[in-house]
Design a protein around this motif. Structure first.
Motif, mmCIF file in Angstrom:
data_model
loop_
_atom_site.group_PDB
_atom_site.id
_atom_site.type_symbol
_atom_site.label_atom_id
_atom_site.label_comp_id
_atom_site.label_asym_id
_atom_site.label_seq_id
_atom_site.Cartn_x
_atom_site.Cartn_y
_atom_site.Cartn_z
ATOM 1 N N ARG A 1 -5.999 -6.389 -9.463
ATOM 2 C CA ARG A 1 -4.752 -6.536 -10.205
ATOM 3 C C ARG A 1 -3.891 -5.658 -10.406
ATOM 4 N N GLU B 1 2.478 -9.410 0.595
ATOM 5 C CA GLU B 1 2.446 -10.719 0.681
ATOM 6 C C GLU B 1 1.310 -11.449 1.372
ATOM 7 N N SER C 1 -1.973 -10.670 -0.610
ATOM 8 C CA SER C 1 -2.016 -11.466 -1.890
ATOM 9 C C SER C 1 -2.346 -12.887 -1.670
ATOM 10 N N GLU D 1 -5.668 -14.988 -2.748
ATOM 11 C CA GLU D 1 -5.754 -15.971 -3.356
ATOM 12 C C GLU D 1 -6.461 -17.121 -2.712
#
Length: 397
Positions: free
Chosen positions: A172, A178, A181, A185
């Protein structure tokens, strides 16, 4: 004369019960509690432990979890080093010392034990954790003298645990690209839907692993054999755990009040009327009363534990508590769903079972009694410890 077992005490919450169990089985022992400043190199620590080994007729050393420096000390002295692993992940197991013939490693998670053997451990056994059934009688005796203890912790549903939303969760605060991430996810959301099987390690491309190791600072240093893929998977697994626990608390709070005993701050989304922030609970002084007086005790197993039974399940059952737990293969292997405890494999099933057991008091109470009996008959700490010593080839005479 039987040689002593040297117990290294580093602050594990289970150590007091362990020492009592050693006393009960009648094994001579000594304790050593000096702080270890470096897991591989601490001359002061090594010197003090060597003095104890030579001066007190020590025939083996025992610790919860694994310490490379103790392995080296035991190898020099040609005595066994027994370690009972209850943390996962535990990066000291990636130490080059793992291959030492003095090591007798007992791991609570079967898949993790297999991985440790693949890393080169000569003697590594799958060995579940245990409980202390007399805790129930001790709780009842204390509550008989002080009824306030029972009233203070009485509730329908409780959860004691970490949300992994602060320093422990490196992901975190990693500042991922990008690409990384988005990929993480997708992995997190996919793994959240699957109970009993961890597919994170096998799903990570090399580029993602490299970035996670770098951005999360997953470097073990000299003396270790770094497993980048596993460490990256564990970092993501911690995020899965944190998110699962937050969503579980949020879901339950839609219908029921829940007493939450956190070891970290509550995120803004969990500051709700039905989520009662009870503050940190002391393992020795408070948790037994929480487990005994909660009609339902939640166990949400960390997703870094692939198959094993966490200590929390044994603790709840030892106190005569009713345990509603996320599914784990070994919980299903060693306990019977609906007889010793209750398991769920989705938030929907969790809610259904919470409603059922809150409205079927007689059945819930019987399951709690059954679970306590299973600890007494099959998972009593003193009995499991005696078995561990025997399997560890400890003929210390």
């Amino acid at each position: 004369m039987q040689k002593k077992l040297l117990i290294y005490r580093w602050g594990s919450i289970s150590e007091p019960s362990l020492v009592e169990a050693v006393k009960e089985i009648g094994w001579p022992y000594a304790e050593f509690a000096k702080e270890m400043k470096d897991y591989h190199s601490d001359g002061g620590f090594a010197g003090e432990m060597m003095k104890v080994i030579h001066g007190q007729q020590i025939g083996a050393v025992f610790s919860y979890d694994y310490f490379p420096l103790i392995s080296m000390i035991c190898e020099i002295n040609q005595i066994p080093y027994l370690s009972w692993i209850y943390d996962c992940p535990q990066y000291t197991l990636q130490s080059e010392t793992l291959k030492s013939p003095c090591n007798q490693i007992f791991c609570f998670d079967e898949s993790y034990a297999r991985r440790i053997r693949e890393m080169g451990a000569v003697s590594c056994f799958h060995f579940p954790l245990a409980g202390v059934s007399r805790q129930l009688a001790q709780i009842e005796e204390k509550e008989g003298k002080n009824p306030y203890l029972g009233k203070k912790y009485k509730c329908d549903i409780s959860f004691v645990g970490n949300l992994y939303n602060e320093d422990k969760n490196r992901l975190r605060r990693a500042g991922l690209s990008e690409y990384a991430s988005g990929f993480v996810e997708g992995l997190v959301e996919s793994q959240l839907m699957v109970y009993g099987y961890n597919f994170l390690k096998e799903s990570m491309p090399e580029q993602l692993v490299k970035e996670l190791v770098e951005k999360c600072g997953l470097f073990l240093g000299e003396g270790y054999r770094q497993d980048d893929v596993q460490m990256a998977a564990d970092a993501v697994g911690m995020e899965v755990t944190g998110r699962e626990r937050e969503r579980t608390l949020d879901k339950i709070s839609e219908k029921y009040p829940i007493h939450f005993y956190p070891s970290s701050k509550l995120p803004a989304g969990l500051i709700k009327e039905n989520i009662k922030n009870m503050g940190y609970a002391d393992y020795q002084k408070e948790m037994p009363f929480i487990f005994h007086n909660s009609r339902i005790n939640l166990n949400i197993t960390s997703r870094t534990i692939e198959t094993g039974i966490p200590q929390r399940v044994f603790d709840i059952l030892s106190c005569g508590g009713f345990c509603l737990t996320s599914y784990q293969p070994e919980i299903d292997q060693y306990f019977t769903d609906g007889e010793d405890l209750a398991m769920y494999t989705s938030l929907e099933e969790l809610m259904d079972k919470a409603e059922y057991y809150l409205t079927h008091e007689k059945e819930r109470s019987q399951i709690a009694r059954n679970g306590h009996r299973r600890i007494r008959e099959d998972f009593e700490l003193k009995d499991k410890l005696a078995e561990l010593l025997q399997r560890g080839l400890l003929s210390l005479t």
